[in-house]
Design an enzyme around this catalytic site. Structure first.
Site, PDB file in Angstrom:
ATOM      1  N   GLU B 157       0.814  -1.224   0.000  1.00 29.77           N
ATOM      2  CA  GLU B 157       0.000   0.000   0.000  1.00 29.77           C
ATOM      3  C   GLU B 157       0.845   1.271   0.000  1.00 29.77           C
ATOM      4  O   GLU B 157       0.713   2.131   0.885  1.00 29.77           O
ATOM      5  CB  GLU B 157      -0.994  -0.016   1.168  1.00 29.77           C
ATOM      6  CG  GLU B 157      -1.917  -1.239   1.098  1.00 29.77           C
ATOM      7  CD  GLU B 157      -3.099  -1.209   2.075  1.00 29.77           C
ATOM      8  OE1 GLU B 157      -3.159  -0.311   2.932  1.00 29.77           O
ATOM      9  OE2 GLU B 157      -3.970  -2.092   1.939  1.00 29.77           O
ATOM     10  N   GLU B 275      -5.154  -8.590  -0.523  1.00 27.03           N
ATOM     11  CA  GLU B 275      -5.902  -8.481   0.738  1.00 27.03           C
ATOM     12  C   GLU B 275      -7.346  -8.145   0.385  1.00 27.03           C
ATOM     13  O   GLU B 275      -7.576  -7.287  -0.467  1.00 27.03           O
ATOM     14  CB  GLU B 275      -5.390  -7.340   1.638  1.00 27.03           C
ATOM     15  CG  GLU B 275      -4.033  -7.535   2.219  1.00 27.03           C
ATOM     16  CD  GLU B 275      -3.615  -6.347   3.121  1.00 27.03           C
ATOM     17  OE1 GLU B 275      -4.496  -5.571   3.548  1.00 27.03           O
ATOM     18  OE2 GLU B 275      -2.405  -6.213   3.354  1.00 27.03           O
TER      19      GLU B 275
END
Lengths: 501, 501, 501, 501
Positions: B157, B275
């Protein structure tokens, strides 16, 4: 030596009272659990002691904010998992109350790679509440009958700056008083003690502590201190070399508290050596050697007469005080390495766990025991030179052992030493692989086993004559059982290949 | 619905490609291992992804000083223990390269309670050496044939400040290029990819990344991003409440990378959702509910047509990003709680793992599958309202299922929902004990099991007629097998109590 | 019913004193061992009784010839393996001395498919030597302190031709005297008894036995007999149907020995019911049914007040008296089938094993117990019609149970009956596969589990009101625990989906 | 010997193709299962062969009467449990079709203590139906792809009266034809063969069999016979002594079928030695000795070049052909005794299982192998005198082994012989306890382990020089691996005790 038939006394089992371990939350690890299961199966300790119950990794003390106001939660998620596992493995906590939750500390100083905050609690009241809540929780879960068998020790080595950086002895006295009174206020039958002194503490420290206890009538159920024999550190990367004192100095250290407290109010209390080993460093390769078992053998055999417990520091190399260990053999404190390779000192303990209830005889390098069923078990060891400058090979122990009627006895002998049961030596021969491959781990596991021999010897006059020759750094267990001969009359090994035609 | 006899297509097993987990070194924990063993036995994932391989807890990067000069050791003590355990459990690492060892970081910023340093490496050369050494070590130990099956993802991220605080997108591009080139330089057959974007990244981020890759001809084998449906956090102590978007928005997020990359050089690459869940918070109780399984059911069933993998975040509540969990049910990400209590979403996955190879039919609230041996397996679920304002009870699914010749079929139905297989509800009825007693844990373990029913139904015209009624938040697995009647002619339950006299 | 707060008495644990099993050497079987381990884990019996210790399969008595002369060896190869395994599983032998080694028999008559020779020993001296050697061997291996806790029963059902074909009661008396005196001659503290009468023995048999004992001052430490309720056999291939008497007749049979022996020298002795069940046939399907558990429930609850033990015949279907069982469910005696599928009567015992120490109340169809920690456990059952002509559905049990302070209680209810925990019904729905496939075995294993429900109920005036409705043949365990509410003030399930926008 | 660097050929793994076992239903025993699991873990056989599949103990053939009419049931309760267990342990059945169910026999003659009826079937049609039903059942349960890998052998040693008392060779031919045709009629891809000849069969037997096969075009997929080297029995109670022929006669026997069938229609078929050992008696103590491993070593190493399999008879002493074994060591066939004590021949097989894929060199008393990863594994053995009149001690094997670059190699040596890995010798020293006590069993288990040594040796010119000295009856495995030296520069064992002060 002509071993007498009548016992000279009981063989104390103080050696199994307690063993040390890495910080509390490491008990969540799989390797730690597997190692403890193995230790319990082959040795069987009664208590386990470790740092960090109150530190952040165990997660008890959890402040929070709600609607702008502070709050505090006590969380036993990990503590319960760990203590449940201990009891299931047949071992109980020897509680050490320490260190300080970071949020409750009075400063930022920490100890160890895992950063345990060691500053005195900023709020005595909050510390007392933390202690009270923790002990109360344990009683609620495990019952008072159980918890009152768990010694509760206040802090660790408060005489050292590294563990008590901001304080002095008086500060420790205050912490002790507050903690001990809090524990006793939960239930007067709980056992509380301290001060878990380091071996470097001067002889006056304990006397001042005793005077304080007596003056203020502070509760105390036992006295604790530590014992090590190593000299100054000679650091190398990921390791430390040190000189050693003779092993007998450990016995002197064990005996010291009773001597120092003679005549004081604390004179009659149980004494627990809550840590001992050769070196106090978690990265001194001496711990991994065959020497180490032979060096400690006379200490572990004799110390039960001096103290109520002496806790080997530690059962496993799962231990992170100096960081993540950089190699399979790295000089860790453990009886077992990572992945449960047995070190020679593991076998010293497993041998001792097979000794009998009664001592028939003992000497400089042996002890002869017998159990109620009449089995004889002898531990013998080669004397060592703590400087490593010379060594003994071919040390002899001659014993005439009473085994009762019968014409022969079965002798089982298990040995570790430089030549056998020495996984570190096999690992060195492999090229010291930091992280051995699976087939290397298998080979190390096999190399770690004692060499075992079996034979029958004649019994004459109710005795067998043993002439044990011990190699360098050998520790040996000799078990002698009378033979009941069940050989049928037709059994004849001379006929194994058929009668001649 | 008249379920056709011929398959409409294959049921993708992308759902089992990967699952998420807490930070790398948590894989040393006993509870983590036991949980993974249970997940592998009853579900069976192929890869596992987690943060922190390069962070300090895993211990790879170990600087030292010797004779006043700095040195550096790479230590794989823990990495090897963990990867060995994964392979023994039948699961492989989906490698995430991150975060930065503290000693290699360019600043002090950390993420999570466990303090992962997330600053860009101070030395690109040392970062490259760390990557190279790590990948090379894995190949040495596990073989290139094995390691080339492990996707290698660069960082996590990077569009979020919390994970990439000091940098911007260009900085990430530089890190990606350096890392990907280093990996490919070890062996060109290794798979490298990124950027593991958060769901909040704007649509241009990926296009800029693609342009950069294309411009500089940087190696890339797959594209990755994350997907969550929760709104802003409404924190309470040790917990978070959030609104949710409809579950279908997850499918939109899954589909986004292919849409955004259409026409670019990255258009044809595999897409991994590394995820996904409802909430991105490790303390949102929605994860523990029966609602959660029904909410995600249509996503897990359908997503295999959109992406190459979608990795449920996470398999276990052994996870410490927000500290030591303060209660058994605390809204953790896991399919399993601490001590391996199964949540309803665990059963969603275990039910799906029993579906057949071919899809015969599917609808808004069901899918009908068949395996090569002819067994029919149906997953059905009650539609949910993501706002929780209304709920469906008594949802009906009517199916006419082909089972072939024979006069009857055996039906086994397993269900979880508000009423069954709902350990959180049982825990609430117990008074929400933070750390349940052993007998409470036993009760929770039993309460977590699906309700199961068994019956025989008639087959007419080669079909059975099913009229499934689903309770609130129910997810149900219905298995249908043709009966081979072996009842002997003399068997007669009417005679169980003896003939009348 | 208003359940009183003060106990009415202790709940006898005579129900767990003993359980029956197939012939002695079947204890070498893997399925037998796995079944016993499961039974010990979930129920926990104290003793185990079986036929055939002295029969040829166990291999003790081994005549040989050497140089033309006969010799005799006693072999304990199997006996030791079996008894070692029992003690490791926490269960002790209830020794039955029988039958006769074929080479020691006075004739060829055998009983059962496995052909146990049941003729009186041809040589009383050799029989006595066999008994003496066997008991002496057990004492040598396990210690007298252990063996003196094992009851030793002489022969089995000597009143039946099938077990005592060549003899009459006087012959049994002679066998008993010889055996009992031999046992006592080994050690007077051993417990010996008999006569293990069948339920069909007339009332005078026992009186004659008592007179004989008294006349000749023969040692005896306990009296034993058997109890069954089934009528004449209605054979079908591999099975038998039979009528049944009401379950209460079992209690009458249990009570009979004390009544028959009143006023005799044997009046005060312990009474052991060393076998009981409904049918005495190993192939009556009634044993496998849900009916069976409900039928026996009032017997197992009440019988502890009548006798010192009553041993369910048997714990496992691993049993070969009628040959190799031809089907998974074949009406075997076992609590468990082959491959350890639990029958409803298994659960009757597992439920009873969770009852508390004290009885608060009991009635026609329930008993309410409490343990020292205050947990309430209730067993209730639906009354049954032993003719099967009618059945009870919706039987209600209303109880007002004292649980002490607090505002709510946690109720866990586990049930078996026609609808749940009924593996035989699931097997019938499968088409009664003789040898189920692995996935069918898995389904049977799941189908055999009780249905369990959990809820919170309000406490008013220190009591909870229970209104239990029981389905056909249901046996149910209800566990009631006071709730300690740990819900934090911020926990609010109404917020699970986020606040309204 | 200068071992060449290039392989001389592949090391055949025919040695692991098959192993023998006691009668079929003994596979229900716990000790049998535990032993098989150990054997599979440390050795790993592919098939298992045993008598008695069709005998009464396995329970397949179950006649019954109903309404006065006879009926017949086939029961696979035990067969399925056993084959399920085999496949779970990674081993497959080598099916032997025999013997005759008692109710199908044409007479009363039986073989062995367990009384296997060995008379020809009274009804060929019923025999064929039994064979067809059994094979069909196995295919239904395990699949044709699986079952077609299982060889199916017709009967056992039909040339011996003891196994074929009522018949002659022609009778066997008829049985073979009927059986083989029935098997092939189930599925033509199944493998059928025979005749499992005893070593005593004259050379013409096989030729007559071949002529019969050819004449009538009977199906056959493999030829089988047995091989033993013992002379006439010299019985003692519970035991037998016998003379032995040289081990090389086993190789002659292995080679015989191909020689005898040269030029016949059966010339090209696979040859399976479906039983071999030294003595054919289950009570000859030679099986338990260290001699036995050294005696068979050259046979097991060389035989793979002669036949397709040679099945050691048997893996375990759980075997009842001569009754219940009267002592722990009783001369049983097994690689393992009861309770899984390893005999030296177990280690011969476990050592061989660690040999590499390629043979570099071989000689009279050694073979040198290498695996693809470059590890060298050497098996060496002391030559033996089969008359026991002399023995070799100090036999030397000198090898110059290529290990590639590097400066040292790691040598791991494991040995069994008279002095080590010899549980029988330890048992003899104990007084030959028939049924050892638990602590004696522990000692035997330890005594059964090989002695293992580890060391580093220098590599010169890419080679290490080995000078192996072998004790009496020693079999040794030497594993040589190049050392990758990871010793850090600061590591210095000379500093273990600290620098001089």
């Amino acid at each position: 030596m002509l071993v007498p038939e009548r016992p000279a006394g009981r063989f104390s089992d103080a050696w199994r009272r307690c063993v040390g371990a890495g910080r509390f939350d490491l008990a969540l690890r799989s390797d730690y659990r597997d190692s403890l299961a193995l230790v319990q199966q082959e040795i069987g300790f009664q208590y386990i002691r470790q740092h960090g119950l109150l530190s952040d990794g165990a997660g008890i003390y959890q402040p929070y904010t709600r609607g702008g106001s502070p709050g505090l939660a006590y969380t036993f998620t990990y503590v319960d998992q760990i203590v449940d596992a201990y009891l299931a493995l047949g071992v109980r906590p020897f509680i050490e109350l320490g260190f300080t939750p970071a949020a409750l500390g009075s400063g930022p100083q920490t100890v160890f790679w895992w950063q345990g905050n060691v500053t005195p609690p900023a709020s005595p009241a909050e510390w007392a509440a933390l202690v009270r809540t923790t002990i109360t929780h344990l009683i609620d879960r495990y019952g008072l009958d159980e918890v009152r068998t768990w010694p509760i020790e206040v802090w660790n080595e408060p005489d050292l700056d590294v563990f008590w950086p901001a304080g002095d002895q008086d500060d420790y006295h205050r912490l002790y008083e507050l903690t001990a009174c809090t524990v006793k206020d939960v239930d007067a039958s709980l056992q509380v003690g301290g001060p878990a002194l380091s071996p470097g503490a001067d002889a006056e420290w304990l006397k001042r502590f005793s005077a304080f206890i007596e003056d203020r009538a502070v509760p105390i159920d036992f006295v604790s201190r530590h014992a090590y024999t190593s000299g100054p550190s000679q650091p190398v990367p990921f390791g430390t070399y040190q000189t050693l004192m003779p092993a007998a100095t450990l016995l002197d250290q064990f005996a010291a508290p009773r001597q120092e407290l003679a005549g004081t109010a604390l004179a009659g209390l149980p004494v627990h050596i809550t840590e001992f080993s050769s070196s106090y460093r978690p990265d001194n390769p001496i711990h991994d050697t065959a020497f180490h078992a032979a060096y400690l053998a006379p200490v572990v055999v004799a110390a039960g007469d001096l103290v109520d417990s002496f806790s080997y520091w530690t059962f496993s190399d799962v231990f992170e005080e100096a960081g993540v260990p950089a190699s399979m053999f790295h000089g860790g404190f453990g009886l077992l390495t990572h992945r449960q390779i047995k070190k020679p000192t593991f076998h010293l303990y497993s041998f001792i766990s097979r000794l009998g209830r009664d001592v028939l005889a003992s000497g400089e390098s042996f002890v002869v025991t017998r159990d109620p069923a009449g089995h004889i078990a002898i531990l013998a060891w080669a004397p060592v030179d703590h400087t490593g400058r010379s060594f003994v090979d071919g040390h002899r122990v001659r014993l005439s052992v009473p085994v009762g009627p019968g014409s022969s006895a079965f002798i089982a002998r298990s040995s570790v030493g430089e030549e056998a049961g020495n996984a570190r030596a096999a690992w060195a021969a492999m090229g010291r692989p930091a992280s051995p491959r699976p087939r290397q781990v298998d080979a190390l596991r096999e190399a770690a086993e004692p060499v075992r021999t079996y034979r029958s010897v004649p019994v004459a006059g109710g005795r067998v004559e043993l002439d044990l020759v011990l190699g360098r750094h050998e520790v040996t267990l000799v078990e002698v059982s009378p033979v009941v001969d069940e050989t049928p009359p037709w059994s004849d090994d001379a006929r194994l290949f058929g009668r001649a035609g």
